[in-house]
Write an enzyme that holds these catalytic residues in place. Structure first.
Site, short mmCIF file in Angstrom:
data_model
loop_
_atom_site.label_atom_id
_atom_site.label_comp_id
_atom_site.label_asym_id
_atom_site.label_seq_id
_atom_site.Cartn_x
_atom_site.Cartn_y
_atom_site.Cartn_z
N SER A 136 18.37 0.99 2.65
CA SER A 136 18.22 2.45 2.54
C SER A 136 19.56 3.17 2.59
O SER A 136 20.47 2.77 3.34
CB SER A 136 17.34 2.95 3.69
OG SER A 136 17.39 4.36 3.80
N GLU A 177 20.01 5.76 4.08
CA GLU A 177 20.15 6.29 5.44
C GLU A 177 21.14 5.45 6.25
O GLU A 177 21.68 5.92 7.26
CB GLU A 177 18.79 6.31 6.15
CG GLU A 177 17.83 7.39 5.65
CD GLU A 177 18.24 8.80 6.06
OE1 GLU A 177 18.80 8.95 7.16
OE2 GLU A 177 18.00 9.74 5.29
N THR A 194 0.82 -1.22 0.00
CA THR A 194 0.00 0.00 0.00
C THR A 194 0.86 1.27 0.00
O THR A 194 0.33 2.37 -0.07
CB THR A 194 -0.93 0.04 1.23
OG1 THR A 194 -0.12 0.00 2.41
CG2 THR A 194 -1.89 -1.13 1.22
N LEU A 229 4.32 -7.88 9.69
CA LEU A 229 5.73 -8.24 9.86
C LEU A 229 6.09 -8.51 11.31
O LEU A 229 7.16 -9.06 11.59
CB LEU A 229 6.64 -7.13 9.31
CG LEU A 229 6.78 -7.06 7.79
CD1 LEU A 229 7.72 -5.92 7.40
CD2 LEU A 229 7.29 -8.37 7.22
N GLN A 278 8.52 0.71 9.22
CA GLN A 278 8.20 2.03 9.77
C GLN A 278 9.28 2.92 9.17
O GLN A 278 10.41 2.95 9.63
CB GLN A 278 8.28 2.03 11.30
CG GLN A 278 7.70 3.29 11.95
CD GLN A 278 8.39 4.57 11.52
OE1 GLN A 278 7.86 5.32 10.68
NE2 GLN A 278 9.55 4.85 12.06
N TYR A 292 15.67 4.16 12.67
CA TYR A 292 15.27 3.61 11.37
C TYR A 292 16.49 3.07 10.63
O TYR A 292 16.49 1.92 10.15
CB TYR A 292 14.58 4.69 10.54
CG TYR A 292 14.42 4.32 9.08
CD1 TYR A 292 13.48 3.39 8.67
CD2 TYR A 292 15.23 4.90 8.10
CE1 TYR A 292 13.33 3.04 7.33
CE2 TYR A 292 15.09 4.56 6.76
CZ TYR A 292 14.14 3.63 6.39
OH TYR A 292 14.03 3.29 5.05
#
Length: 330
Positions: free
Chosen positions: A133, A135, A13, A67, A91, A157
């Site tokens: 990612s 990040e 989604t 998950l 998240q 994260y």
């Protein structure tokens, strides 16, 4: 006729999940997407797929799972028996991860482990893609980050993504699984979530142009990112699972732009001067920020022939125009 490939997507989604579903359906896949049970459906990005032709709709199924719940994941793995798995769920908001670090780790880090361990226990021989990612590079000294650049994560994260990255490699090396990481740099689109800075900017510009908003409040304008178009990047995900050998790839444009550049480009696209509307609000600064990221996508181009098509200015204009259209449609 050969059997259609079955793909299982977590995070269907979301922005990437919706573009990936479109791509796979266009290639004749049967697509299964995992969604969480909630009191209100968050399927706006995939509603157009659900309402499409009967043939395409029959190749697109949504199943409930989470998950954080291995039993639901194992049940789905066993019933779907996918050929390819794309783990895109997380998240994924960096600032929010400082506020809910445990939940972030449970979904983003342990979620990947639950999927991989479920595949191992059940003997599911799917090819597995892990959404990693940029990040993870965090406070990096490298001018451009590539597959061998060390990680220095700067948020819960990013730390969670580092765990997911290494556990994917661990299962590949320990159990011979075809499991790969796509280390994607920032990628945006009109489907980007409204809490992310790029979409916050494009929505504000549309609203200011329409006379519905006066100011845009932002945090660090000097942070620099390698921004690309999500529709291009999901193609790289698919290509990674079509290779002869499982390998990890960084995916990006090789260009860097600041948040200020994004703001200026967005306002200029509607004929406004950003300095008349933008104000800095300390509430939007992170406890620890990542100042600079730029991808070196040489391996992806060399080994897979992948390169981005949409340029930075085209991406910003696309997002602003989509938000202007959305306002008109209301």
């Amino acid at each position: 006729m050969p059997e259609a490939k079955r793909a299982l997507i977590t995070g269907i989604t979301g922005q990437d999940g919706s573009y990936l579903a479109e791509l796979l359906l266009s290639k004749g896949y049967q697509v299964w997407g995992i969604i969480r049970r909630s009191s209100s459906l968050n399927t706006s990005r995939i509603e157009h797929i659900r309402r499409s032709s009967p043939e395409q709709e029959s190749n697109f199924q949504l199943v409930y799972g989470d998950l954080t719940d291995s039993s639901s994941l194992n049940q789905i793995l066993q019933s779907v028996q996918p050929h390819e798995i794309y783990n895109l769920a997380a998240q994924s908001h960096v600032k929010v991860s400082f506020e809910v670090p445990e939940y972030t780790a449970d979904t983003t880090a342990l979620g990947a482990l639950r999927l991989l361990e479920g595949m191992r226990q059940l003997g599911v021989k799917a090819r597995y893609y892990q959404a990693s990612s940029s990040e993870m590079f965090g406070q990096t000294e490298a001018d451009a980050q590539k597959e061998t650049t060390p990680f220095h994560p700067r948020s819960p994260y990013a730390c969670s993504k580092v765990f997911a990255y290494w556990i994917t490699i661990n299962y590949r090396e320990s159990y011979g699984m075809f499991a790969v990481n796509g280390i994607l740099f920032n990628h945006e689109s009109p489907r980007r979530g409204e809490t992310f800075v790029t979409r916050k900017i494009s929505m504000a510009v549309a609203r200011i142009k329409a006379g519905l908003q006066d100011k845009l409040y932002l945090g660090n304008l000097d942070a620099q990112r390698d921004w690309g178009y999500a529709g291009d990047y999901v193609e790289a995900m698919w290509m990674m699972l079509q290779q002869d050998q499982p390998e990890d790839y960084v995916i990006g444009t090789g260009e860097t732009h600041s948040v200020r550049d994004f703001v200026e480009e967005a306002f200029t696209s509607v004929g406004l001067d950003w300095r008349d509307y933008v104000e800095i609000d300390p509430r939007f600064f992170r406890p620890a920020d990542v100042e600079y990221l730029r991808c070196d996508p040489g391996k992806a181009k060399r080994k897979m022939g992948w390169e981005p098509r949409v340029k930075f200015h085209e991406l910003v204009k696309m997002m602003v125009e989509a938000d202007l259209e959305e306002l008109k449609a209301r």
